[in-house]
Scaffold this motif. Sequence first.
Motif, PDB file in Angstrom:
ATOM      1  N   LEU A  47       0.649  -1.322   0.027  1.00 12.53           N
ATOM      2  CA  LEU A  47       0.204  -0.071   0.019  1.00 12.53           C
ATOM      3  C   LEU A  47       0.848   1.206  -0.049  1.00 12.53           C
ATOM      4  CD1 LEU A  47      -2.626   1.476   0.137  1.00 12.53           C
ATOM      5  CD2 LEU A  47      -2.618   1.003   2.556  1.00 12.53           C
ATOM      6  N   GLN A  73      -7.429   8.150 -12.399  1.00 11.89           N
ATOM      7  CA  GLN A  73      -8.662   7.331 -11.564  1.00 11.89           C
ATOM      8  C   GLN A  73      -8.420   7.492 -10.130  1.00 11.89           C
ATOM      9  OE1 GLN A  73     -10.987   5.883 -13.111  1.00 11.89           O
ATOM     10  NE2 GLN A  73     -10.401   4.836 -14.896  1.00 11.89           N
ATOM     11  N   ASP A  76      -8.319   3.958  -5.136  1.00 16.43           N
ATOM     12  CA  ASP A  76      -8.907   2.511  -5.037  1.00 16.43           C
ATOM     13  C   ASP A  76      -8.887   1.619  -6.202  1.00 16.43           C
ATOM     14  OD1 ASP A  76      -8.952   2.475  -2.194  1.00 16.43           O
ATOM     15  OD2 ASP A  76     -10.997   3.115  -2.181  1.00 16.43           O
ATOM     16  N   THR A  77      -9.253   2.469  -7.436  1.00 17.24           N
ATOM     17  CA  THR A  77      -9.546   1.792  -8.749  1.00 17.24           C
ATOM     18  C   THR A  77      -8.026   1.538  -9.290  1.00 17.24           C
ATOM     19  OG1 THR A  77     -11.320   2.973  -9.298  1.00 17.24           O
ATOM     20  CG2 THR A  77     -10.034   2.009 -11.038  1.00 17.24           C
ATOM     21  N   ARG A  79      -5.201   0.821  -7.180  1.00 13.30           N
ATOM     22  CA  ARG A  79      -4.598  -0.006  -6.241  1.00 13.30           C
ATOM     23  C   ARG A  79      -5.391  -1.454  -6.413  1.00 13.30           C
ATOM     24  NH1 ARG A  79      -7.210  -2.477  -2.352  1.00 13.30           N
ATOM     25  NH2 ARG A  79      -8.763  -0.783  -2.266  1.00 13.30           N
ATOM     26  N   GLN A  80      -6.610  -1.579  -6.919  1.00 15.70           N
ATOM     27  CA  GLN A  80      -7.429  -2.888  -7.290  1.00 15.70           C
ATOM     28  C   GLN A  80      -6.763  -3.527  -8.634  1.00 15.70           C
ATOM     29  OE1 GLN A  80     -11.542  -2.076  -7.137  1.00 15.70           O
ATOM     30  NE2 GLN A  80     -11.489  -1.439  -5.050  1.00 15.70           N
ATOM     31  N   SER A  81      -6.467  -2.721  -9.431  1.00 15.48           N
ATOM     32  CA  SER A  81      -5.794  -3.058 -10.702  1.00 15.48           C
ATOM     33  C   SER A  81      -4.443  -3.830 -10.488  1.00 15.48           C
ATOM     34  CB  SER A  81      -5.775  -1.985 -11.908  1.00 15.48           C
ATOM     35  OG  SER A  81      -4.748  -0.969 -11.569  1.00 15.48           O
ATOM     36  N   GLU A  83      -2.993  -4.858  -7.707  1.00 18.34           N
ATOM     37  CA  GLU A  83      -3.157  -6.232  -7.038  1.00 18.34           C
ATOM     38  C   GLU A  83      -3.503  -7.377  -7.752  1.00 18.34           C
ATOM     39  OE1 GLU A  83      -6.095  -5.407  -3.818  1.00 18.34           O
ATOM     40  OE2 GLU A  83      -4.932  -4.240  -2.662  1.00 18.34           O
ATOM     41  N   LEU A  84      -4.215  -7.382  -8.723  1.00 19.21           N
ATOM     42  CA  LEU A  84      -4.535  -8.276  -9.437  1.00 19.21           C
ATOM     43  C   LEU A  84      -3.312  -8.955 -10.411  1.00 19.21           C
ATOM     44  CD1 LEU A  84      -7.919  -7.262 -10.877  1.00 19.21           C
ATOM     45  CD2 LEU A  84      -7.580  -9.068  -9.255  1.00 19.21           C
ATOM     46  N   LYS A  86       0.158  -8.423  -9.268  1.00 16.36           N
ATOM     47  CA  LYS A  86       1.185  -8.337  -8.357  1.00 16.36           C
ATOM     48  C   LYS A  86       2.101  -9.652  -8.299  1.00 16.36           C
ATOM     49  CE  LYS A  86      -1.113 -10.797  -4.251  1.00 16.36           C
ATOM     50  NZ  LYS A  86      -1.714 -10.404  -2.968  1.00 16.36           N
ATOM     51  N   ARG A 114      -3.436  -3.889 -18.297  1.00 17.94           N
ATOM     52  CA  ARG A 114      -4.341  -4.097 -17.443  1.00 17.94           C
ATOM     53  C   ARG A 114      -4.205  -3.165 -16.136  1.00 17.94           C
ATOM     54  NH1 ARG A 114      -3.745 -10.332 -15.814  1.00 17.94           N
ATOM     55  NH2 ARG A 114      -5.222  -9.831 -14.112  1.00 17.94           N
ATOM     56  N   ASN A 116      -4.778   0.240 -14.556  1.00 15.63           N
ATOM     57  CA  ASN A 116      -6.125   1.157 -14.690  1.00 15.63           C
ATOM     58  C   ASN A 116      -5.569   2.556 -13.643  1.00 15.63           C
ATOM     59  OD1 ASN A 116      -8.200   2.495 -14.987  1.00 15.63           O
ATOM     60  ND2 ASN A 116      -9.729   0.901 -14.256  1.00 15.63           N
TER      61      ASN A 116
END
Length: 218
Positions: A47, A73, A76-77, A79-81, A83-84, A86, A114, A116
């Motif tokens: 993080l 963005q 959170d958007t 970060r989520q991209s 994490e997928l 990593k 991928r 974002n």
Amino acid sequence: MYHDKVRVILANADKYHQAYYESETFRGPSLYFHQRSLETRKSKKTLTHLEYVYATLVSWGMHRMGNGGPKMQSFDTFRQSIELLKDKIAEAQNFDFREMNGHKWALLKDIFERINVMASGTTLVGNSKVMHHMLPNVVPPIDRKYTLSYLRGNTNVKNDLDYEWQLMKDIVSDFFIPVGSDREFKSKAGDWIARQDEYPWDTSVLKIVDNLVIGSKK
């Protein structure tokens, strides 16, 4: 494709390097967050690293308030991209730009497509800057004002993900890698990187090439 541009950069490396640092263009938060992003790229505190990368892009002009200009963005958007991705990013952190092959390029393509981070249309600039701060040994930061202007003579980018990936791959493989692989340049880059007090922006070989491109415009 960029043979003449490679030749000019190599022939003027010392001159452009001096011009870059004499310009005193980029300091303050843009340097601080850049350094922190690189220092934390392999940290277990994911993080914190992503917060530094996100802040770097803002300080590098990738998000402008009000009407017009690039927009990012939400965090959170973004970060989520990431994490997928990593595991793929962790694998790519072991890559060396001098030893690229089909598998490695395919992995970088998947990461690029991928991520974002940009809410505005073009992904090339924002995604290359994100990738640089995670994979500094294989992806340089690319922008319109300096990189595209120097290499292509214009700042136009078609908003198409496949096109933008191919453009980035061509720029890296046909310009950054040939410059970074030159024996004399490699020696100079190693010396500059070792002198961080004098040259704090010389954080990797590919970033030095980027610095020289900027210096050529000063």
